[in-house]
Write a protein that holds these residues in place. Structure first.
Motif, mmCIF file in Angstrom:
data_model
loop_
_atom_site.group_PDB
_atom_site.id
_atom_site.type_symbol
_atom_site.label_atom_id
_atom_site.label_comp_id
_atom_site.label_asym_id
_atom_site.label_seq_id
_atom_site.Cartn_x
_atom_site.Cartn_y
_atom_site.Cartn_z
ATOM 1 N N GLU A 182 2.631 -2.795 -7.207
ATOM 2 C CA GLU A 182 1.293 -3.386 -7.370
ATOM 3 C C GLU A 182 0.195 -2.427 -6.912
ATOM 4 O O GLU A 182 -0.863 -2.337 -7.518
ATOM 5 N N VAL A 183 0.486 -1.730 -5.802
ATOM 6 C CA VAL A 183 -0.533 -0.817 -5.278
ATOM 7 C C VAL A 183 -0.739 0.332 -6.257
ATOM 8 O O VAL A 183 -1.876 0.720 -6.562
ATOM 9 N N GLN A 184 0.377 0.843 -6.807
ATOM 10 C CA GLN A 184 0.245 1.965 -7.740
ATOM 11 C C GLN A 184 -0.505 1.541 -9.006
ATOM 12 O O GLN A 184 -1.367 2.275 -9.504
ATOM 13 N N GLU A 185 -0.208 0.344 -9.469
ATOM 14 C CA GLU A 185 -0.904 -0.172 -10.653
ATOM 15 C C GLU A 185 -2.406 -0.307 -10.370
ATOM 16 O O GLU A 185 -3.260 0.062 -11.179
ATOM 17 N N LEU A 186 -2.695 -0.805 -9.180
ATOM 18 C CA LEU A 186 -4.092 -1.001 -8.781
ATOM 19 C C LEU A 186 -4.832 0.334 -8.713
ATOM 20 O O LEU A 186 -5.958 0.469 -9.201
ATOM 21 N N LEU A 187 -4.177 1.344 -8.103
ATOM 22 C CA LEU A 187 -4.832 2.642 -7.942
ATOM 23 C C LEU A 187 -5.082 3.306 -9.296
ATOM 24 O O LEU A 187 -6.036 4.067 -9.457
ATOM 25 N N ALA A 188 -4.225 2.980 -10.285
ATOM 26 C CA ALA A 188 -4.389 3.588 -11.622
ATOM 27 C C ALA A 188 -5.437 2.840 -12.452
ATOM 28 O O ALA A 188 -5.825 3.292 -13.525
ATOM 29 N N ASP A 189 -5.894 1.694 -11.932
ATOM 30 C CA ASP A 189 -6.822 0.859 -12.702
ATOM 31 C C ASP A 189 -8.233 1.473 -12.706
ATOM 32 O O ASP A 189 -8.754 1.819 -11.641
ATOM 33 N N PRO A 190 -8.860 1.607 -13.888
ATOM 34 C CA PRO A 190 -10.168 2.257 -13.933
ATOM 35 C C PRO A 190 -11.250 1.486 -13.180
ATOM 36 O O PRO A 190 -12.165 2.077 -12.599
ATOM 37 N N GLU A 191 -11.124 0.144 -13.128
ATOM 38 C CA GLU A 191 -12.167 -0.646 -12.461
ATOM 39 C C GLU A 191 -11.939 -0.729 -10.948
ATOM 40 O O GLU A 191 -12.876 -0.620 -10.153
ATOM 41 N N ARG A 204 -2.693 -9.767 -4.502
ATOM 42 C CA ARG A 204 -1.522 -9.990 -3.645
ATOM 43 C C ARG A 204 -0.530 -8.841 -3.862
ATOM 44 O O ARG A 204 -0.180 -8.545 -5.001
ATOM 45 N N VAL A 205 -0.132 -8.217 -2.760
ATOM 46 C CA VAL A 205 0.756 -7.045 -2.845
ATOM 47 C C VAL A 205 2.153 -7.433 -2.387
ATOM 48 O O VAL A 205 2.347 -7.801 -1.235
#
Ligand code: EPU
Length: 346
Positions: A32-41, A26-27
């Motif tokens: 949240e988007v930046q955190e997601l893009l930095a996530d290795p998985e 959920r954005v």
């Protein structure tokens, strides 16, 4: 950032089709988007942006990571002498936002009342109804690039609005370098509501309301009420009967093609366009082929408006697509016109 697994999507698509998102985030903002893009998985895997689900047909579980846009907020940006500028988060419900603008005393969006979906989805297909399109009231929007995480702002020209079309419906590389489909997540949208307010009453259904009521100079609130009444009489409420609004775009033809069709079909509903082309009522074409009330499995053609396909209960996306193809074939065979679907099939 919370990644939910196997999330039911039935309540997140207005067709009410049963399907799941394998993973969903959920954005509520760019963080949240930046955190997601930095996530290795999850950073680099394919993503699918979901707004109010009012313009999609789900034909199975969604495999890409679903970004469910829930960006909140409504605010006055500027109340100037020539226009009022208002802003809403992409996750706001479109109709609630329209109602809010009127409650605040900012008319201009009343013709667009009761369109299902979210504020963020509205520019994607340049929603329109009763003589007004979103592009007529659009100021700018903020979006985030799902490849780079950078936030950017687009004006109307950059959104390349067309009839139920925008830059967000096109994929880069497929039609030159034009297109942000799959790349941009819309965060916030701003609207310019011109002053002084002028009612938009050109549409036939509104002219009828003027005649019936004897109100020659309706207020914005009156137009809002009329639009809600007209839509309520013709279009199914997605909370009661699953649907995605008009399933096909109204096709345009050349004046010569139109004359040729009129010679065979004198009653065809058609509207001359400013650019010289002629728009045909797709609902009329489908109706003329006898589709009103017909079904394929649990997917059907709405009894009061043949342009709307409905879920009669438990329809699959496959049934909707099969019905849509059958309609396209019969309209093509009778009129030689190819109907283009409005919703995105996933
Ligand atoms: N018609 C028929 N039979 C039908 C349906 C329509 O003969 O089953 C005729 C109507 O009598 C009318 C004409 O077709 O003469 C046009 O119908 P209507 O006024 O209902 O509008 P529409 O062209 O079918 C468009 C938009 C709607 C929008 C209305 C009002 C498209 C694809 N659809 O519908 O948008 O609400 O005008 O502006 O442009 C949507 O996109 O989801 C949507 C609902």
């Amino acid at each position: 950032m919370i990644v939910e697994q196997n999330v039911p999507l039935q309540a997140h698509n207005t067709f009410g089709i049963v399907a799941k998102a394998r993973a969903l985030v959920r954005v509520r903002g760019e963080a949240e988007v930046q955190e997601l893009l930095a996530d290795p998985e999850y950073g680099t895997i394919p993503k699918f942006v979901l707004g109010g689900g009012s313009n999609i047909v789900l034909t199975g579980d969604v495999k890409p990571l679903v970004l469910k846009v829930e960006v909140p907020g409504r605010r006055l940006v500027e109340d100037g002498p020539r226009a009022t500028v208002v802003e809403a988060g992409a996750g706001e419900n479109w109709h609630d936002f329209v109602t809010w603008t009127l409650d605040q005393g900012f008319p201009g969006l009343e013709n667009l009342a009761l369109i299902p979906g979210t504020v963020g989805a509205a520019p994607v297909q340049n929603v329109g109804a009763y003589g007004v399109e979103l592009q007529d009231r659009f100021e700018s929007l903020d979006a985030i690039d799902l490849f780079t995480g950078k936030t950017f702002t687009l004006d109307a020209g950059q959104c390349a609005f067309g009839y139920r079309d925008s830059v967000f419906k096109h994929t880069a590389g497929q039609e030159g370098d034009f297109g942000l489909n799959g790349r941009a997540l819309i965060l916030r949208v701003r609207f310019r509501l011109p002053k002084p307010w002028k009612p938009e009453l050109g549409y036939l259904d509104l002219q009828r309301k003027i005649q019936e009521s004897g109100i020659a100079q309706p207020s914005a609130r009156q137009i809002y009420d009329w639009v809600c009444a007209v839509r309520g009489a013709k279009l199914p409420d997605p909370r009661v009967i699953g649907n995605a609004g008009s399933f096909f775009k109204n096709p345009t033809v050349t004046p010569e093609q139109c004359l040729d069709i009129i010679a065979r079909e004198p009653n065809i509903v058609h509207y001359p366009m400013p650019d010289g082309s002629v728009k045909l009522a797709a609902g009329w074409l489908i109706d003329a082929c006898g589709w009103k009330g017909k079904s394929v499995g649990n997917a059907g053609v709405y009894e009061k408006q043949a342009l709307v396909l409905v879920n009669r209960g438990g329809a699959t996306g496959g049934e909707v697509v099969t019905l849509a193809r059958a309609i396209q074939t019969s309209v093509y065979e009778r009129f030689g016109i190819r109907l283009e679907p409005e919703p995105v099939v996933i």
